[in-house]
Motif scaffolding. Structure first.
Motif, PDB file in Angstrom:
ATOM      1  N   ILE A 231       0.809  -1.330  -0.026  1.00 54.05           N
ATOM      2  CA  ILE A 231      -0.023   0.097   0.102  1.00 54.05           C
ATOM      3  C   ILE A 231       0.816   1.273   0.086  1.00 54.05           C
ATOM      4  CG2 ILE A 231      -1.855   1.345   1.253  1.00 54.05           C
ATOM      5  CD1 ILE A 231      -2.712  -1.439   2.400  1.00 54.05           C
ATOM      6  N   LYS A 232       0.696   2.040  -0.774  1.00 54.75           N
ATOM      7  CA  LYS A 232       1.582   3.314  -1.179  1.00 54.75           C
ATOM      8  C   LYS A 232       1.104   4.529  -0.502  1.00 54.75           C
ATOM      9  CE  LYS A 232       5.167   3.765  -4.149  1.00 54.75           C
ATOM     10  NZ  LYS A 232       6.465   3.203  -4.405  1.00 54.75           N
ATOM     11  N   GLY A 233       1.541   5.280  -0.088  1.00 55.68           N
ATOM     12  CA  GLY A 233       1.122   6.601   0.133  1.00 55.68           C
ATOM     13  C   GLY A 233       0.002   6.696   1.064  1.00 55.68           C
ATOM     14  N   ALA A 234       0.144   5.803   2.160  1.00 56.29           N
ATOM     15  CA  ALA A 234      -1.118   5.740   2.969  1.00 56.29           C
ATOM     16  C   ALA A 234      -0.858   6.601   4.200  1.00 56.29           C
ATOM     17  CB  ALA A 234      -1.411   4.295   3.642  1.00 56.29           C
ATOM     18  N   LYS A 235      -1.958   7.179   4.817  1.00 61.61           N
ATOM     19  CA  LYS A 235      -1.812   7.751   6.175  1.00 61.61           C
ATOM     20  C   LYS A 235      -2.163   6.788   7.056  1.00 61.61           C
ATOM     21  CE  LYS A 235      -3.884  11.718   8.832  1.00 61.61           C
ATOM     22  NZ  LYS A 235      -4.937  12.452   8.865  1.00 61.61           N
ATOM     23  N   ILE A 236      -1.229   6.265   7.998  1.00 60.48           N
ATOM     24  CA  ILE A 236      -1.553   5.137   8.697  1.00 60.48           C
ATOM     25  C   ILE A 236      -2.296   5.699   9.965  1.00 60.48           C
ATOM     26  CG2 ILE A 236      -0.537   3.123  10.075  1.00 60.48           C
ATOM     27  CD1 ILE A 236       1.738   2.900   7.906  1.00 60.48           C
ATOM     28  N   VAL A 237      -3.199   5.031  10.518  1.00 64.13           N
ATOM     29  CA  VAL A 237      -3.838   5.494  11.740  1.00 64.13           C
ATOM     30  C   VAL A 237      -3.990   4.404  12.677  1.00 64.13           C
ATOM     31  CG1 VAL A 237      -6.005   6.485  12.754  1.00 64.13           C
ATOM     32  CG2 VAL A 237      -5.367   7.146  10.238  1.00 64.13           C
ATOM     33  N   ASN A 238      -3.143   4.711  14.000  1.00 68.82           N
ATOM     34  CA  ASN A 238      -3.204   3.603  14.758  1.00 68.82           C
ATOM     35  C   ASN A 238      -4.001   4.422  15.942  1.00 68.82           C
ATOM     36  OD1 ASN A 238      -2.211   1.148  14.033  1.00 68.82           O
ATOM     37  ND2 ASN A 238      -0.309   2.258  14.287  1.00 68.82           N
ATOM     38  N   ASP A 239      -4.309   3.887  17.175  1.00 68.69           N
ATOM     39  CA  ASP A 239      -5.015   4.484  18.087  1.00 68.69           C
ATOM     40  C   ASP A 239      -4.143   5.371  18.888  1.00 68.69           C
ATOM     41  OD1 ASP A 239      -3.305   2.618  19.418  1.00 68.69           O
ATOM     42  OD2 ASP A 239      -4.362   2.808  21.427  1.00 68.69           O
ATOM     43  N   ASP A 240      -2.623   5.537  18.647  1.00 73.83           N
ATOM     44  CA  ASP A 240      -1.962   6.470  19.370  1.00 73.83           C
ATOM     45  C   ASP A 240      -1.425   7.510  18.471  1.00 73.83           C
ATOM     46  OD1 ASP A 240      -0.486   4.771  18.039  1.00 73.83           O
ATOM     47  OD2 ASP A 240       1.058   4.713  19.449  1.00 73.83           O
ATOM     48  N   GLN A 241      -1.408   7.493  17.159  1.00 74.26           N
ATOM     49  CA  GLN A 241      -0.990   8.398  16.070  1.00 74.26           C
ATOM     50  C   GLN A 241      -1.156   8.079  14.688  1.00 74.26           C
ATOM     51  OE1 GLN A 241       3.225   8.734  15.767  1.00 74.26           O
ATOM     52  NE2 GLN A 241       3.749   6.698  16.167  1.00 74.26           N
ATOM     53  N   SER A 242      -1.236   9.033  13.990  1.00 74.92           N
ATOM     54  CA  SER A 242      -1.387   8.814  12.628  1.00 74.92           C
ATOM     55  C   SER A 242       0.002   9.377  11.628  1.00 74.92           C
ATOM     56  CB  SER A 242      -2.548   9.880  11.910  1.00 74.92           C
ATOM     57  OG  SER A 242      -3.411   9.377  12.806  1.00 74.92           O
ATOM     58  N   PHE A 243       0.397   8.731  10.842  1.00 77.24           N
ATOM     59  CA  PHE A 243       1.595   9.085  10.083  1.00 77.24           C
ATOM     60  C   PHE A 243       1.447   8.531   8.741  1.00 77.24           C
ATOM     61  CE2 PHE A 243       3.638   4.859  10.269  1.00 77.24           C
ATOM     62  CZ  PHE A 243       2.941   4.373  11.377  1.00 77.24           C
ATOM     63  N   CYS A 244       2.477   9.171   7.732  1.00 73.63           N
ATOM     64  CA  CYS A 244       2.382   8.627   6.298  1.00 73.63           C
ATOM     65  C   CYS A 244       3.483   7.594   6.161  1.00 73.63           C
ATOM     66  CB  CYS A 244       2.389   9.890   5.445  1.00 73.63           C
ATOM     67  SG  CYS A 244       0.926  10.873   5.355  1.00 73.63           S
ATOM     68  N   ALA A 245       3.104   6.544   5.400  1.00 66.89           N
ATOM     69  CA  ALA A 245       4.150   5.717   5.052  1.00 66.89           C
ATOM     70  C   ALA A 245       3.735   4.517   4.427  1.00 66.89           C
ATOM     71  CB  ALA A 245       4.788   4.978   6.417  1.00 66.89           C
ATOM     72  N   ASP A 246       4.534   3.741   3.887  1.00 68.26           N
ATOM     73  CA  ASP A 246       3.884   2.387   3.003  1.00 68.26           C
ATOM     74  C   ASP A 246       4.033   1.308   3.636  1.00 68.26           C
ATOM     75  OD1 ASP A 246       4.164   4.587   1.013  1.00 68.26           O
ATOM     76  OD2 ASP A 246       5.796   3.687   0.121  1.00 68.26           O
ATOM     77  N   ILE A 247       2.964   0.378   3.272  1.00 69.06           N
ATOM     78  CA  ILE A 247       2.976  -0.802   4.137  1.00 69.06           C
ATOM     79  C   ILE A 247       3.130  -1.949   3.059  1.00 69.06           C
ATOM     80  CG2 ILE A 247       1.510  -2.120   5.389  1.00 69.06           C
ATOM     81  CD1 ILE A 247      -0.375   0.188   6.037  1.00 69.06           C
ATOM     82  N   TYR A 248       4.152  -2.797   3.622  1.00 72.92           N
ATOM     83  CA  TYR A 248       4.238  -4.083   2.718  1.00 72.92           C
ATOM     84  C   TYR A 248       3.856  -5.463   3.590  1.00 72.92           C
ATOM     85  CZ  TYR A 248       6.532  -7.841   0.301  1.00 72.92           C
ATOM     86  OH  TYR A 248       6.824  -9.212  -0.375  1.00 72.92           O
ATOM     87  N   MET A 249       3.040  -6.079   2.816  1.00 77.77           N
ATOM     88  CA  MET A 249       2.592  -7.495   3.381  1.00 77.77           C
ATOM     89  C   MET A 249       2.940  -8.735   2.741  1.00 77.77           C
ATOM     90  SD  MET A 249      -1.277  -5.809   3.924  1.00 77.77           S
ATOM     91  CE  MET A 249      -1.004  -4.445   2.711  1.00 77.77           C
ATOM     92  N   GLU A 250       3.058  -9.647   3.401  1.00 76.68           N
ATOM     93  CA  GLU A 250       3.381 -11.104   2.765  1.00 76.68           C
ATOM     94  C   GLU A 250       2.943 -11.992   3.672  1.00 76.68           C
ATOM     95  OE1 GLU A 250       7.445 -10.973   1.315  1.00 76.68           O
ATOM     96  OE2 GLU A 250       7.484 -12.995   1.472  1.00 76.68           O
TER      97      GLU A 250
END
Lengths: 574, 573
Positions: free
Chosen positions: B20-39
């Motif tokens: 996932i590219k260019g995501a704004k990652i939202v966790n319960d403590d903070q939000s930040f922009c990063a890519d996510i690689y899953m396998e």
């Protein structure tokens, strides 16, 4: 079974009295006047009264003259494990008179296997022979059996009883289940009686007792540790919920802790018809004594609900009493000698429960609430007699100084102090829980049934002179609101056409599952679920066909009752 | 009986590399922009300029929010009721869950009376393993109480990954337990390190009210809510809080439906009780006015217990409490019956099977009611839809967080997407939707479950039976750290006194030989024993008579002071 009791001869000697120079204090106002008493009733109030000659004059100068106290909760006869309380009707009422209380309402506690009526007769017989002041009786529902409703009805209609107590504690002994409580409350509302509850969660208490005994804690401290105040609070909350559903007036006996009192206060703000009764022990002392190294002393404080180990409790309760959140004071006087208490010397659960307070109640309330400026003398009269008389339908015969009222009068010294001690008290027990306490305010003259029973520190009581005072159902003070709500809270269904779509087949086992636990108590013989009496689906009634706005959700079927404070869900008031 | 899990996982998770590219990652403590690689169904890398194998499917998030998939902590798919089965089974139910952005559910096992917990548990596993499209776990409901139940609970916790049990304060003569039994169940649960859940309503009073309402001739669905006023819910919550305090057991209230019940929970938390409250989609999104609908079938769809409150301000109030942290978790209590099934109760509301929909709508309703209105931010949204649940039920950080090593259960959330909920377009098997016509803002664009895309461009690609059973260990830290500390502190000790040697009155009988025991089901717990230690005989004393022996004191209590303070601390143990 019912024995004839000879009619009491009220006109003893010297039954004409005039009280001069005192300030008469009722719950609504105070004023200066003389009081003339004849034949046990107040005949005249005013200045310069014209009275027969040779009338004894009581000088009340410098003191206040108040209606005699009414102690709404005593247990002078109820046996515990075959032991009878150390202070019986004679000693108890004698002590009551000494402290300025001229009427008591005792609890009839039928032993298992005794009918309510038989127990009532037994209590009346004993009280008739022994009581020194007027009395009335509450009946405790200790067992659930067939014919209970008939007995209640008979007691209310023919025997002058208008209050019944239900136990939420004492599991497997006196405890009622929620279902039973609901049915009792409904029955009482129909009879116009007042529902009293002993509010503690008996299920939890038993578990806690087991746990503490397992821990090796066997002394009186185990009693308070196994009866935490949350358990009292929970039960009060539950009783309030049920009373609201049943639209029944509720009276919580022995309010012992701050959170329990808070629940009552809150329920009142929401419009509930509920009364709370703190007792002398709860107002005058606290639960720290359970940790006393002296076993006999610690055991003397054992009662349920226990005295709170929070030492700020007495002050808090007297504040709530002063502001009207709590309304009535009692003593819950039920004393046992040290030898009797010692039955539980190795196991706190066996210690017979109850504390003294019948003699000290009035002085403690004066000292804690009036001397400290929390309430005035009129409030004092309200919480020690008038409110009780109104709630239990004794007013204005009792609880007021007025022409025609009973001549139960106390001349009260507001200035001097008295010290409580087991050495000087009028009880038969060795320990006084208020030992060493100095109280301002005490009675100098007590008049019961128009006779002086206390004067110059000397008691002059007559065993067996107390009369039974019957109480009628539907006390106005309580039931006016209940009746109005009963009228308003009619619930109606929605008239709909018959549902004519498909219906799924079900295995018919609605509630055929094996008989399971009735919560908290033995099973009840109440009415079994009947089929619906009327069926609106079949009545053919409709508004006038389809309405233009039928698709809009609405509640067309509720009338709104808005008691003070407002509530969100009104439909349940009946 | 139980299917082999490993096999399933392997066969269903092919071609599972995703970026996932260019995501704004939202966790319960903070939000930040990063890519996510899953396998392999796991998150392998988070960061910028990730080095990933070639040919990986890439989703461009364009700065949109990516958050942990929702956890629906309360479903009752396929629940049996008098021979009927809930209309949405594990397939339909989990499919709808995924469509709404929920990637894990925890379902309730309801053993019918006479059935053992283990066999009911196995039955549910069998159903779910063959049908569920997303990961699941199971709560087990305690519907009766006897010695065998205790051992079964132990086995479930130790060998089957169950750490939560539900008791019923309602359904008299069917599921309801007495206070004594609840006390014992809670004590067992505390010792096992599990979480006590309660269905909080006073069943005794409900039966009385139902009888009264039927006698008045009210037989329609409005009778359901009239016979279950919200006071009964609040009372039962208050009672379970009391029992939980006494047993020092963590408490979890399922289905918080009314303002007064929520207030009791909030107050108990202020006093320091370890208690959690679960409002559900229905109570957050609609109210009980529909019970008065002229359309019987519609009115019946809303029948659930505790009922929706007729007070129309309730949803707003519950959303506020959810936002401020007084309530912590959201479920759906999804348990649907079609109209023909409901119609079993057409002449008697007490026979209408209970339950409402909500698993598909849950995330959107909360977003619309709480985030759009500014009651909570996106991070809190994640907390109440997944993270808190994962923490309480010991799934964290495998679930409820976007972090390296966590399961690849993700939702790409579009906060602007507006939808109108309708039975015409929902993914359920029933004819009515209780949120019919409600317009909600905020919806999932892409849903990834076990590293695979299951929702994209509005199309669902679910695989029946791909859901794995997720085990949960006992003693979740989030819940039990406080419980453990309090057990250590709340030790009770007696007062060492000399032997009482005065006279003792003779008594005739034993104290409790008067009546037969109260409940038909006798409790399996320990019989009252004689005290094991007797301090009277221990000979222990401080050092003889003390100078201040005459002063009353409490020398035997240690004080624990949880937030808010309490007056009587001794009962914490």
């Amino acid at each position: 079974m019912v024995q004839k009791r000879p009619v009491k001869n009220v006109s003893h000697y010297s039954d004409k009295l005039i009280i001069k120079g005192g300030k008469i204090v009722n719950d609504d106002q105070s004023f200066y006047a003389d009081i003339y008493i004849e034949d046990g009733t107040i005949k005249q109030i005013g200045e310069n009264l014209i009275v027969p000659t040779g009338v004894k004059t009581v000088d009340a100068y410098g003191h206040i003259v108040i209606p005699g106290g009414i102690d709404v909760n005593t247990c002078l006869q109820a046996p515990h494990l075959g032991m009878t309380p150390a202070d019986d009707f004679y000693h108890g009422t004698r002590a009551a008179l000494t402290g300025g209380t001229t009427m008591i309402i005792d609890h009839v506690v039928p032993e298992l296997g005794t009918s309510l009526l038989a127990a009532y007769d037994q209590w009346r017989d004993t009280a008739h022979k022994r009581s020194c002041c007027d009395y009335s009786l509450h009946i405790d529902i200790t067992r659930w059996h067939d014919g209970l409703f008939e007995e209640l009805e008979y007691l209310v209609k023919d025997k002058g009883v208008n209050s019944f107590l239900i136990f939420m504690a004492y599991k497997d002994k006196y405890q009622s289940s929620d279902t039973q409580i609901y049915e009792m409350f409904s029955a009482m509302r129909e009879l116009g009686a007042i529902a009293q509850v002993h509010a503690e969660n008996g299920d939890i208490i038993e578990e806690e007792q087991k746990k503490l005994l397992d821990l090796g804690i066997t002394g009186p401290e185990g009693h308070v540790l196994s009866h935490p105040e949350e358990v009292e609070t929970e039960a009060v909350y539950r009783a309030v919920t049920i009373a609201k559903q049943a639209n029944c007036p509720l009276y919580v006996t022995k309010v012992m802790s701050k959170p329990a009192a808070d629940v009552i206060a809150k329920a009142r703000k929401k419009g509930m018809v509920i009364y709370g009764e703190p007792i002398a022990a709860g107002l005058g002392t606290d639960g720290s004594h359970y940790w006393s190294k002296n076993w006999a002393k610690a055991a003397a404080f054992v009662m349920s609900p226990p005295l709170s180990s929070d030492t700020s409790t007495p002050d808090y309760l007297s504040s709530l009493l002063s502001c009207g959140d709590l309304q009535v004071t009692a003593s819950a006087h039920c004393t046992f000698t040290t030898a009797q208490k010692a039955v539980g010397k190795d196991n706190f659960t066996l210690i017979p429960e109850g504390t003294n307070g019948i003699e000290e109640r009035m002085s403690i309330v004066w000292d804690k609430a009036v001397a400290t400026g929390k309430m005035d003398e009129n409030d004092f009269v309200a919480v020690t007699s008038t409110n009780a008389a109104k709630i239990f339908n004794l007013y204005p015969r009792k609880g007021r100084i007025a022409v025609g009222s009973d001549a139960d009068i106390v001349i009260w010294n507001t200035k001097e102090t008295k010290t409580f001690s087991a050495k000087t008290h009028n009880l038969t027990v060795e320990v006084n829980i208020f030992e060493g306490m100095e109280c301002r305010g005490f009675p100098v003259v007590v008049i019961s049934q128009g006779r002086i029973v206390l004067e110059d520190g000397k008691l002059n009581v007559t065993e067996g002179s107390g009369r039974f005072i019957p109480r009628k159902a539907y006390p106005d003070f309580v039931y006016k609101r209940i009746k109005a709500r009963g009228r308003m809270a009619d619930v109606r269904g929605v008239p709909r056409g018959n549902y004519d779509g498909p219906v799924h087949d079900v295995i018919s086992m609605t509630k055929s599952v094996p008989a399971t636990p009735t919560t908290r108590g033995p099973s009840c013989p109440g009415k079994t679920p009947g089929g619906p009496a009327r069926n609106l689906h079949q009545s053919g009634f409709t508004l006038s066909g389809t309405q233009m706005d039928d698709h809009i959700a609405r509640r067309t079927t509720q009338r709104i009752v808005a008691p003070p404070g407002g509530r969100s869900n009104i439909t349940s008031l009946s | 009986l139980v299917l082999s899990q490993g096999e399933q996982t392997i066969c269903t998770c092919t071609s599972d590399r995703l970026l996932i590219k260019g995501a704004k990652i939202v966790n319960d403590d903070q939000s930040f922009c990063a890519d996510i690689y899953m396998e392999d169904g796991l998150i392998k890398q988070i960061g910028e300029n990730l080095i990933v194998p070639g040919g990986v499917k890439t989703i461009d998030a364009h700065g949109r929010m990516v958050m942990p998939g929702g956890i629906d902590v309360h479903t009752r798919f396929q629940m049996p009721d008098r021979g009927m089965t809930a209309a949405d089974d594990f397939y339909q139910g989990t499919r709808a869950a995924l469509a709404g952005g929920t990637t894990m559910i925890i379902d309730h096992v309801v053993p019918e009376p006479g059935m053992t917990l283990i066999s009911a548990f196995n039955q549910w596993r069998e159903w779910a393993d063959s049908k569920a499209c997303c990961d699941y776990s199971l709560h087990v409901d305690i519907t009766e109480w006897h010695k065998g139940v205790l051992e079964e609970m132990e086995a479930l916790v130790k060998d089957h990954g169950v750490n939560s049990f539900l008791v019923y304060l309602a359904y008299k003569d069917v599921f309801q337990l007495t206070d004594s039994q609840i006390y014992e169940v809670f004590s067992v649960i505390r010792d096992l390190g599990a979480i006590a859940q309660v269905h909080a309503e006073n069943g005794d009073i409900i039966v009385e009210e139902q009888r009264r309402i039927l006698e008045l001739g009210i037989t329609g669905p409005e009778g359901h809510v009239l016979s279950r006023p919200e006071e009964l819910e609040a009372e039962a919550v208050n009672r379970s809080v009391t029992v939980a305090n006494q047993t020092n057991c963590p408490l979890y209230i399922t289905k918080v439906m009314s303002k007064s019940a929520a207030d009791v929970i909030a107050q108990a938390r202020k006093k320091g009780t370890v208690v959690y409250g679960e409002p559900i989609t229905a109570s957050l999104g609609t109210d009980g006015s529909h019970y008065w609908s002229k359309n019987w079938a519609k009115a019946a769809t809303y029948v659930t217990s505790p009922p929706l409150s007729p007070d129309p301000t309730t949803p707003d109030y519950l959303n506020s409490l959810l936002s401020c942290g007084d309530l912590q978790v959201t479920g759906s209590a999804h348990c649907t019956f079609n109209t023909a099934q409901r119609a079993v109760g057409k002449d008697d509301f007490t026979l209408i099977p209970e339950g409402t929909n909500g698993t598909e709508e849950r995330m959107s309703i909360i977003w619309d009611k709480c985030v759009v209105t500014g009651k909570m931010d996106e991070n809190q949204f994640v907390a109440v839809t997944s993270t808190n649940a994962a923490k309480i039920f010991n799934l964290y950080p495998r679930k409820g967080r976007i972090a390296v090593g966590s399961d690849a259960d993700l939702v790409l959330w579009d906060p602007e997407l507006t939808k109108i909920i309708s039975a015409k377009s929902h993914n359920l098997a029933v004819e009515y939707n209780i949120f019919e016509g409600t317009e909600v803002r905020g919806s999932p664009l892409v849903v990834i479950s076990q590293g695979k895309i299951v929702l994209e461009d509005g199309n669902l690609h679910t695989t029946e039976g791909s859901g794995r059973y997720v085990t949960r260990k006992p003693f979740p830290d989030y819940v039990y750290k406080r419980i453990k500390a309090r057990s250590r502190l709340a030790e009770l000790r007696g007062v060492p006194r000399g032997l009482y040697d005065g006279p003792v009155c003779e008594v005739s009988v034993t104290p409790k030989a008067m009546t037969p025991a109260s409940s038909a089901k006798t409790s399996p717990a320990k019989q009252p024993d004689q005290p094991v230690r007797n301090l009277h005989q221990s000979g222990f004393s401080l050092s003889g008579a003390q100078i201040d022996d005459n002063i009353p004191r409490r020398n035997t209590q240690r004080i624990v002071a949880p937030p808010g303070g309490r007056t009587n601390i001794t009962s914490l143990g």
